[in-house]
Design an enzyme around this catalytic site. Structure first.
Site, PDB file in Angstrom:
ATOM      1  N   GLU A   1       6.346 -33.571  17.151  1.00 38.77           N
ATOM      2  CA  GLU A   1       7.359 -34.398  16.344  1.00 38.77           C
ATOM      3  C   GLU A   1       8.411 -33.100  15.528  1.00 38.77           C
ATOM      4  O   GLU A   1       9.550 -32.353  15.666  1.00 38.77           O
ATOM      5  CB  GLU A   1       8.457 -34.848  16.059  1.00 38.77           C
ATOM      6  CG  GLU A   1       7.839 -36.929  16.850  1.00 38.77           C
ATOM      7  CD  GLU A   1       8.808 -35.951  18.088  1.00 38.77           C
ATOM      8  OE1 GLU A   1       9.468 -35.771  18.342  1.00 38.77           O
ATOM      9  OE2 GLU A   1       8.488 -36.525  19.713  1.00 38.77           O
TER      10      GLU A   1
ATOM     11  N   HIS B   1      12.286  -0.944   5.647  1.00 35.41           N
ATOM     12  CA  HIS B   1      12.461  -1.827   4.149  1.00 35.41           C
ATOM     13  C   HIS B   1      12.110  -1.306   3.421  1.00 35.41           C
ATOM     14  O   HIS B   1      11.736  -0.781   2.858  1.00 35.41           O
ATOM     15  CB  HIS B   1      10.921  -3.266   4.437  1.00 35.41           C
ATOM     16  CG  HIS B   1      11.460  -3.967   3.595  1.00 35.41           C
ATOM     17  ND1 HIS B   1      12.482  -4.800   3.386  1.00 35.41           N
ATOM     18  CD2 HIS B   1      10.411  -4.862   3.002  1.00 35.41           C
ATOM     19  CE1 HIS B   1      12.079  -5.661   2.987  1.00 35.41           C
ATOM     20  NE2 HIS B   1      10.878  -5.609   2.014  1.00 35.41           N
TER      21      HIS B   1
ATOM     22  N   VAL C   1       0.657  -1.275  -0.193  1.00 33.44           N
ATOM     23  CA  VAL C   1      -0.187   0.196   0.375  1.00 33.44           C
ATOM     24  C   VAL C   1       0.817   1.182  -0.067  1.00 33.44           C
ATOM     25  O   VAL C   1       0.373   2.617  -0.071  1.00 33.44           O
ATOM     26  CB  VAL C   1      -0.800   0.057   1.193  1.00 33.44           C
ATOM     27  CG1 VAL C   1      -1.692  -0.890   1.633  1.00 33.44           C
ATOM     28  CG2 VAL C   1      -0.764   0.050   2.442  1.00 33.44           C
TER      29      VAL C   1
ATOM     30  N   ASP D   1      16.128  -9.913   2.996  1.00 31.59           N
ATOM     31  CA  ASP D   1      15.733 -10.043   3.368  1.00 31.59           C
ATOM     32  C   ASP D   1      14.652 -11.157   2.890  1.00 31.59           C
ATOM     33  O   ASP D   1      13.983 -11.897   3.533  1.00 31.59           O
ATOM     34  CB  ASP D   1      14.866  -8.250   3.573  1.00 31.59           C
ATOM     35  CG  ASP D   1      13.596  -8.152   4.665  1.00 31.59           C
ATOM     36  OD1 ASP D   1      14.137  -8.367   6.610  1.00 31.59           O
ATOM     37  OD2 ASP D   1      12.106  -8.409   4.805  1.00 31.59           O
TER      38      ASP D   1
ATOM     39  N   GLY E   1       7.678  -5.673  16.471  1.00 34.01           N
ATOM     40  CA  GLY E   1       7.593  -4.430  16.685  1.00 34.01           C
ATOM     41  C   GLY E   1       7.280  -4.500  18.314  1.00 34.01           C
ATOM     42  O   GLY E   1       7.368  -4.080  19.312  1.00 34.01           O
TER      43      GLY E   1
END
Length: 332
Positions: free
Chosen positions: A227, A108, A85, A191, A134
């Site tokens: 597991e 970012h 956005v 990233d 955060g």
């Protein structure tokens, strides 16, 4: 060895008489805004009218404005919105209010690196990216500590962009833990690669494949869940604390021998070739293009994949098991 910068390397006075706008009040937004406020900075929060977060921000003692007003009032604008956005909010609300000498900041590099946001030449463009969610950024700050962060300079119009980015990192507590300099390209590509290949994509695929293999062989789904999913946290915590060495030191000899002899059979040369292919798709912009187009078309594939994943048997088994964990109820 890359250099880490700490409190003494950054000067908070550079932001002392400035207004900082935090655009968005989600996981990162609330942490940045509150940490900066507690560091003595003048903070406003930019939200769209009718945002559910407005009440939370106001209750926390923050001033809330519509995004365009926050951008107009601010000297330093940090955009903490979902990647998909940012472009439209930037174009409509932020860009018209950018004047020479302001700082445009991101946590970012996606939108800058892939050309979704193209800032004017007379503003500083920087990144400060805490390497943690955060709630952790906020909690560690309140405890007098911080979360290690990355910082980067994309455009230095003022000659002070680097110092301003470091000051911001100090304001949110990053320099208490150490901050590392990178570039928008390096942060964005590593990233995305980490998320897709290891942390989210690789791990969730590995967990599901292990679970499905045991269940298909006739073992109880509950045991397969324990597991292949539940115990992941125990192992990851050890790895984070002291690397692979500490994890191997803490597990049984049987587990360690199985790790060393069988692990390489799971991540094979074919897997590594696929990793390289995924990295090249990130580097070429193919993944970014795919993600942008998916969002522009209303997310049909994304929505369908989310629904399919939610219906996976591991989710049902997990839901029932977690409801029986007394220790999880205590944490809730």
């Amino acid at each position: 060895m890359a250099r880490m910068y700490y409190d003494a390397d950054a000067n908070l006075d550079l932001l002392a008489k400035k207004t900082i706008a935090i655009v968005g009040y989600g996981s990162q937004g609330h942490a940045h805004a509150l940490n900066l406020k507690d560091s003595g900075m003048n903070v406003v929060v930019g939200l769209y009218p009718g945002s559910k977060s407005a009440a939370k921000a106001t209750e926390a003692g923050l001033t809330v404005h519509p995004v365009d007003q926050a951008a107009a009032a601010a000297d330093f604008i940090m955009i903490l919105l979902p990647d998909e956005v940012q472009k439209i909010v930037y174009k409509e609300q932020i860009e018209p209010n950018l004047t020479a000498g302001k700082v445009l900041a991101f946590a970012h590099g996606f939108n800058i690196h892939f050309g979704q946001v193209v800032p004017p030449a007379d503003v500083d463009v920087v990144m400060v990216a805490p390497k943690g969610p955060g709630h952790l950024v906020r909690r560690t700050y309140e405890q007098g500590e911080g979360v290690p962060s990355l910082f980067a300079i994309y455009q230095d119009a003022s000659g002070q962009a680097r110092d301003r980015a470091m000051a911001y990192a100090k304001g949110i507590g990053g320099t208490r833990a150490g901050i590392l300099e990178t570039t928008f390209r390096e942060e964005t590509e590593t990233d995305l690669f980490g998320e897709q290949v290891v942390l989210c994509g690789g791990l969730s695929a590995l967990i599901k494949a292990g679970f499905e293999t045991l269940v298909a062989a006739g073992y109880q789904p509950e045991l397969a869940y324990f597991e292949c999913l539940h115990e992941v946290k125990l192992i990851v915590d050890l790895v984070v604390e002291g690397g692979l060495a500490k994890m191997r030191d803490s597990i049984s000899n049987t587990a360690e021998y199985g790790d060393l002899t069988r692990g390489p059979r799971i991540v094979t040369d074919q897997t590594r070739a696929e990793m390289r292919k995924i990295l090249s798709e990130i580097q070429s912009g193919q993944f970014a293009r795919e993600f942008v187009l998916e969002n522009q078309s209303g997310k049909p594939g994304f929505t369908s994949m989310r629904r399919q994943e939610a219906e996976h048997p591991i989710e049902e088994v997990g839901k029932d098991l977690r409801a029986m964990f007394s220790w999880l109820k205590k944490q809730a």
